[in-house]
Design a protein around this motif. Structure first.
Motif, short mmCIF file in Angstrom:
data_model
loop_
_atom_site.label_atom_id
_atom_site.label_comp_id
_atom_site.label_asym_id
_atom_site.label_seq_id
_atom_site.Cartn_x
_atom_site.Cartn_y
_atom_site.Cartn_z
N ASN A 82 3.91 13.24 10.42
CA ASN A 82 2.78 13.06 9.51
C ASN A 82 2.83 13.98 8.30
OD1 ASN A 82 1.57 11.17 11.30
ND2 ASN A 82 0.78 12.87 12.54
N SER A 136 0.81 -1.22 0.00
CA SER A 136 0.00 0.00 0.00
C SER A 136 0.84 1.27 0.00
CB SER A 136 -0.94 0.00 1.21
OG SER A 136 -1.88 -1.02 1.12
N GLU A 137 2.02 1.20 0.57
CA GLU A 137 2.88 2.39 0.63
C GLU A 137 3.23 2.88 -0.77
OE1 GLU A 137 7.08 3.83 2.68
OE2 GLU A 137 6.14 1.94 3.30
N THR A 181 4.80 15.07 4.86
CA THR A 181 5.78 14.59 3.88
C THR A 181 6.92 15.58 3.71
OG1 THR A 181 3.98 13.50 2.68
CG2 THR A 181 6.07 13.78 1.52
N GLU A 217 -2.43 5.76 3.54
CA GLU A 217 -1.02 6.10 3.32
C GLU A 217 -0.85 7.47 2.66
OE1 GLU A 217 1.54 4.35 4.27
OE2 GLU A 217 0.47 2.57 4.98
N SER A 223 -0.53 3.46 -3.08
CA SER A 223 -1.29 4.67 -2.76
C SER A 223 -0.83 5.83 -3.62
CB SER A 223 -1.13 5.01 -1.27
OG SER A 223 0.24 5.18 -0.94
N GLU A 253 -6.98 1.09 3.18
CA GLU A 253 -5.55 0.89 3.42
C GLU A 253 -4.72 1.76 2.48
OE1 GLU A 253 -4.97 -3.27 2.93
OE2 GLU A 253 -5.78 -3.81 4.91
N GLU A 254 -5.20 1.88 1.25
CA GLU A 254 -4.47 2.70 0.27
C GLU A 254 -4.49 4.18 0.68
OE1 GLU A 254 -2.79 1.48 -2.11
OE2 GLU A 254 -3.57 -0.55 -2.25
#
Length: 452
Positions: A167, A59-60, A169, A92, A63, A88-89
């Motif tokens: 959290n 998923s990392e 980026t 991320e 996504s 889940e997607e």
């Protein structure tokens, strides 16, 4: 880094690995691919093959891949995934990208996905973003940012920044708020590092900060960030509370979408379409302006019939053969003028009164028209054309160029003042109207000068 280029050989190799279910070989092959390159690959695969890759990768990575996929292909793939898999997607992703993706889904499906997101705060932030119009600052912003309270000291500030940065980026700016979460200013990293740990943030923060409001239009945000070279801009709500930030990557997408839309409008396409859309969608987008062009052409026929006596004279029948030239010059000049004005309106550089702008266009048109008129007269001498005919064509061309330039300038400005996208004026609208005016002026001036 060498630019990625998807070859037929690579695509066939990937298809073969999918068909043979060689999962590890496929993972090894894609290990060093950028997520945008994998999205390009999936766009060229069929639905089953694309879904297989999405489910195979973690998923990392997937996504980010989902954010780069063609919207139609992404929508198809999402229908193949369960609510839990989609949760889940998007778990991320940053909140803005997550909201953009699930906003394309039915409302009932969205609720199901939101309920499956493990992080309650992340889910809450996404729900909040879904409330805003996608073409507003609220629809563009992400909730992830770094903010500090003006009443903290530097030591507390650093500790909180470390926690918040997990959290985020990329940290573009550090924003300062008060106890009510209202934006007060921004914090310089240099000041933070060179100040005593006991110093209050209220003593060192910079109160001047550019910001936008949640309801501001996306185009206005893009214009502001472009003008002031901002990498990120904070977003406040109706009472001044800091609620998010917009980064330059989101603005690049806005600029691209707006440019694509304007280009299609200029080409006479009234709806946003892509090459792989259905025939019906493409027809709906293109047919209205084709109808307008047809009506304009029929109007030209009636105008030509009104000057039948001009063409009936054997001595001046050659005027008829210059009709395409006059129409083409009218259309070209009109499109040139309107394109410059539309670009200026988009960049907010069209200043001054409408009269001044029109007078400037008249002066420019006289210069251009005069130069072209001399070339027409010179051409007439070369082919031994009567001077009266050459002079008629030259004078008509000058008049047509002036009128076309005025229409090309006036119409976009008026449309913009009326709240209509002025880009619509650079396409068939201007071309067709100037063709009609051009032909009428040409034969009317010929009738006056040549004495019909």
């Amino acid at each position: 880094m060498t630019p990625f280029k998807l070859s037929e050989e690579l695509l066939e190799n990937i298809k073969t690995l999918i068909e043979s279910r060689s999962d590890q070989s496929l993972l090894d092959l894609m290990e060093d691919f950028h997520y945008a390159d994998i999205a390009e690959i999936i766009d060229d695969l069929n639905l089953d093959e694309g879904t297989y890759i999405i489910k195979l990768l973690d998923s990392e990575r997937t996504s980010d891949i989902l954010t780069e996929l063609d919207e139609y292909k992404r929508e198809q793939i999402l229908t193949r995934l369960s609510a839990k898999e989609i949760a889940e997607e998007i778990g991320e992703l940053d909140t803005d990208d997550a909201a953009d993706i699930i906003a394309e889904l039915p409302e009932e499906r969205v609720r199901e996905i939101i309920s499956q997101i493990e992080d309650p705060q992340h889910a809450k932030d996404i729900v909040e973003l879904l409330r805003y119009d996608e073409d507003s600052a609220g629809g563009l912003m992400a909730k992830e940012l770094v903010k500090v309270n003006e009443n903290w000291n530097v030591l507390t500030c650093v500790k909180e920044m470390r926690r918040q940065a997990e959290n985020v980026t990329r940290v573009h700016s550090i924003y300062v708020v008060d106890d009510e979460e209202k934006l007060k200013g921004r914090l310089s990293l240099k000041d933070l590092l060179t100040t005593s740990t006991k110093t209050q943030i209220s003593e060192i923060y910079i109160p001047k900060v550019d910001y936008v409001r949640v309801g501001d239009r996306a185009e206005d945000v893009a214009r502001m960030m472009s003008k002031y070279d901002l990498e990120a801009v904070p977003v406040i709500d109706e009472i001044g509370r800091l609620v998010g930030r917009i980064t330059i990557d989101d603005i690049v997408d806005v600029i691209k979408e707006e440019a694509d839309k304007d280009y299609q409008l200029a080409a006479g396409i009234t709806q946003e379409v892509e090459a792989d859309d259905s025939v019906w969608q493409l027809t709906k987008a293109r047919l209205p302006w084709l109808v307008l062009g047809l009506l304009g052409g029929l109007g030209s026929v009636f105008i030509l019939e009104g000057f039948e006596d001009v063409m009936a004279n054997p001595e001046y029948r050659s005027l008829f053969f210059y009709t395409p030239l006059i129409a083409a010059m009218a259309g070209n000049v009109g499109v040139q003028s309107s394109a410059i004005i539309v670009q200026g309106l988009a960049n907010d550089v069209v200043k001054g009164s409408l009269l001044d702008r029109l007078l400037k266009e008249v002066g420019l048109s006289l210069i251009n028209g005069g130069a072209l008129a001399l070339l027409v007269i010179a051409f007439g001498f070369v082919i031994n054309q009567p001077l009266a005919v050459s002079a008629t064509i030259a004078l008509s061309m000058m008049a047509v160029i002036v009128v076309a330039a005025l229409i090309g300038t006036f119409v976009p400005i008026i449309l913009d003042k009326r709240g209509v996208d002025p880009a619509i004026a650079t396409g068939p609208f201007i071309t067709t109207s100037n063709d009609i005016f051009g032909i009428f002026l040409f034969f009317y001036i010929a009738k006056v000068i040549l004495g019909f």
